[in-house]
Design a protein around this motif. Sequence first.
Motif, short mmCIF file in Angstrom:
data_model
loop_
_atom_site.label_atom_id
_atom_site.label_comp_id
_atom_site.label_asym_id
_atom_site.label_seq_id
_atom_site.Cartn_x
_atom_site.Cartn_y
_atom_site.Cartn_z
N MET A 1 0.85 -1.18 0.00
CA MET A 1 0.00 0.00 0.00
C MET A 1 0.89 1.24 0.00
SD MET A 1 -2.89 1.20 2.77
CE MET A 1 -4.05 -0.05 2.27
N SER A 2 0.51 2.24 -0.76
CA SER A 2 1.30 3.46 -0.84
C SER A 2 1.23 4.24 0.48
CB SER A 2 0.82 4.34 -1.99
OG SER A 2 -0.37 5.03 -1.63
N ALA A 3 2.24 5.07 0.70
CA ALA A 3 2.27 5.89 1.91
C ALA A 3 1.08 6.85 1.95
CB ALA A 3 3.58 6.66 2.00
N GLU A 4 0.75 7.43 0.81
CA GLU A 4 -0.38 8.38 0.77
C GLU A 4 -1.69 7.66 1.09
OE1 GLU A 4 -0.27 11.69 0.43
OE2 GLU A 4 1.83 11.92 -0.10
N ALA A 5 -1.88 6.45 0.55
CA ALA A 5 -3.08 5.67 0.85
C ALA A 5 -3.10 5.25 2.31
CB ALA A 5 -3.16 4.44 -0.06
N ARG A 6 -1.94 4.92 2.84
CA ARG A 6 -1.86 4.51 4.25
C ARG A 6 -2.22 5.67 5.18
NH1 ARG A 6 -3.16 1.19 7.70
NH2 ARG A 6 -1.68 0.75 9.33
N LEU A 7 -1.76 6.88 4.85
CA LEU A 7 -2.15 8.05 5.65
C LEU A 7 -3.66 8.19 5.68
CD1 LEU A 7 0.46 10.73 4.51
CD2 LEU A 7 0.19 9.85 6.83
N ALA A 8 -4.29 8.07 4.51
CA ALA A 8 -5.75 8.18 4.43
C ALA A 8 -6.41 7.09 5.26
CB ALA A 8 -6.20 8.11 2.98
N GLU A 9 -5.90 5.86 5.17
CA GLU A 9 -6.46 4.75 5.93
C GLU A 9 -6.34 4.99 7.44
OE1 GLU A 9 -4.64 0.54 6.48
OE2 GLU A 9 -5.95 0.42 4.72
N LEU A 10 -5.26 5.63 7.85
CA LEU A 10 -5.04 5.94 9.26
C LEU A 10 -5.83 7.17 9.71
CD1 LEU A 10 -1.17 5.36 9.38
CD2 LEU A 10 -2.92 3.95 10.51
N GLY A 11 -6.48 7.85 8.77
CA GLY A 11 -7.23 9.05 9.10
C GLY A 11 -6.36 10.26 9.37
N PHE A 124 4.87 3.84 6.39
CA PHE A 124 5.73 3.32 5.33
C PHE A 124 5.92 1.81 5.36
CE2 PHE A 124 7.13 7.77 5.76
CZ PHE A 124 6.93 8.19 4.45
N GLY A 125 5.49 1.16 6.43
CA GLY A 125 5.70 -0.27 6.56
C GLY A 125 7.04 -0.58 7.21
N ALA A 126 7.21 -1.85 7.59
CA ALA A 126 8.39 -2.25 8.37
C ALA A 126 9.69 -2.08 7.60
CB ALA A 126 8.22 -3.70 8.83
N GLU A 127 9.69 -2.39 6.32
CA GLU A 127 10.95 -2.34 5.57
C GLU A 127 11.39 -0.90 5.28
OE1 GLU A 127 12.71 -3.84 1.33
OE2 GLU A 127 11.35 -5.18 2.41
N ILE A 128 10.52 -0.11 4.67
CA ILE A 128 10.87 1.28 4.32
C ILE A 128 10.93 2.14 5.57
CG2 ILE A 128 10.04 3.35 3.11
CD1 ILE A 128 8.94 1.45 0.96
N GLY A 129 10.09 1.85 6.55
CA GLY A 129 10.01 2.69 7.75
C GLY A 129 11.08 2.45 8.80
N ALA A 130 11.82 1.32 8.71
CA ALA A 130 12.88 1.05 9.68
C ALA A 130 13.99 2.09 9.50
CB ALA A 130 13.42 -0.36 9.50
N HIS A 131 14.51 2.62 10.59
CA HIS A 131 15.45 3.73 10.49
C HIS A 131 16.45 3.76 11.65
CE1 HIS A 131 11.86 5.00 12.74
NE2 HIS A 131 12.74 5.58 13.55
N ALA A 132 17.54 4.48 11.42
CA ALA A 132 18.45 4.81 12.51
C ALA A 132 17.82 5.98 13.28
CB ALA A 132 19.81 5.22 11.96
N ARG A 133 18.23 6.15 14.54
CA ARG A 133 17.57 7.18 15.34
C ARG A 133 18.45 7.68 16.48
NH1 ARG A 133 12.35 5.69 18.80
NH2 ARG A 133 13.89 5.38 20.41
N SER A 134 18.25 8.93 16.83
CA SER A 134 18.80 9.52 18.04
C SER A 134 17.65 10.10 18.85
CB SER A 134 19.80 10.63 17.73
OG SER A 134 20.88 10.14 16.99
N ALA A 135 17.66 9.88 20.15
CA ALA A 135 16.66 10.45 21.06
C ALA A 135 17.45 11.18 22.15
CB ALA A 135 15.78 9.36 21.65
N VAL A 136 17.37 12.50 22.13
CA VAL A 136 18.25 13.32 22.93
C VAL A 136 17.46 14.15 23.93
CG1 VAL A 136 20.04 15.11 22.81
CG2 VAL A 136 19.79 13.47 20.94
N GLY A 137 17.88 14.15 25.17
CA GLY A 137 17.30 15.02 26.18
C GLY A 137 17.99 16.37 26.16
N VAL A 138 17.20 17.45 26.18
CA VAL A 138 17.75 18.80 26.16
C VAL A 138 17.09 19.64 27.24
CG1 VAL A 138 18.30 18.70 23.69
CG2 VAL A 138 16.09 19.59 24.41
N ALA A 139 17.72 20.76 27.56
CA ALA A 139 17.21 21.63 28.62
C ALA A 139 15.95 22.38 28.21
CB ALA A 139 18.29 22.63 29.03
#
Length: 156
Positions: A1-11, A124-139
């Motif tokens: 399913m396309s990302a645009e269609a998935r957005l619509a499906e998710l409302g 995007f689904g599991a394959e396209i949506g899997a990503h590297a990430r940083s989660a940083v605490g800031v003041a």
Amino acid sequence: MSAEARLAELGITLPAVPAPAGAYVPALVSGSLVFTAGQLPFVSGELPATGKVGAGDGLVSADEAKAYARLSAINALAAARSVLGSLDRVTRVVKVVGFVASDPSFTGQPGVINGASELLGEVFGAEIGAHARSAVGVAVLPLDSPVEVELILEFA
């Protein structure tokens, strides 16, 4: 399913991209990558909450902040779409960078930024949506926002 269609499906309706509050652009293309500026959890031009994330009176809860990270990611997708024309062009979510305005005792930044990561997996689904990430605490973050999210997306 396309990302645009998935957005619509998710409302999910992506908002209009607001004009930048400074000397930058909301998103830009370099080669086959889209880089978004940091996006706050604006809803209809307003922040739903301000302040630090943590536990205690006057603090934004981790669960609330997770929902705000999701909203920030939605706003980042809107910025990306504004330069791509369609999110169906995205071939890979490369990286998510999430900032959490944290009470000094708060260490749950990864759980908060899961709000953005989980949304990207849903869209995007599991394959396209899997990503590297940083989660940083800031003041502190701009406008006293509890979270800010930026994306790097690959496209064809």
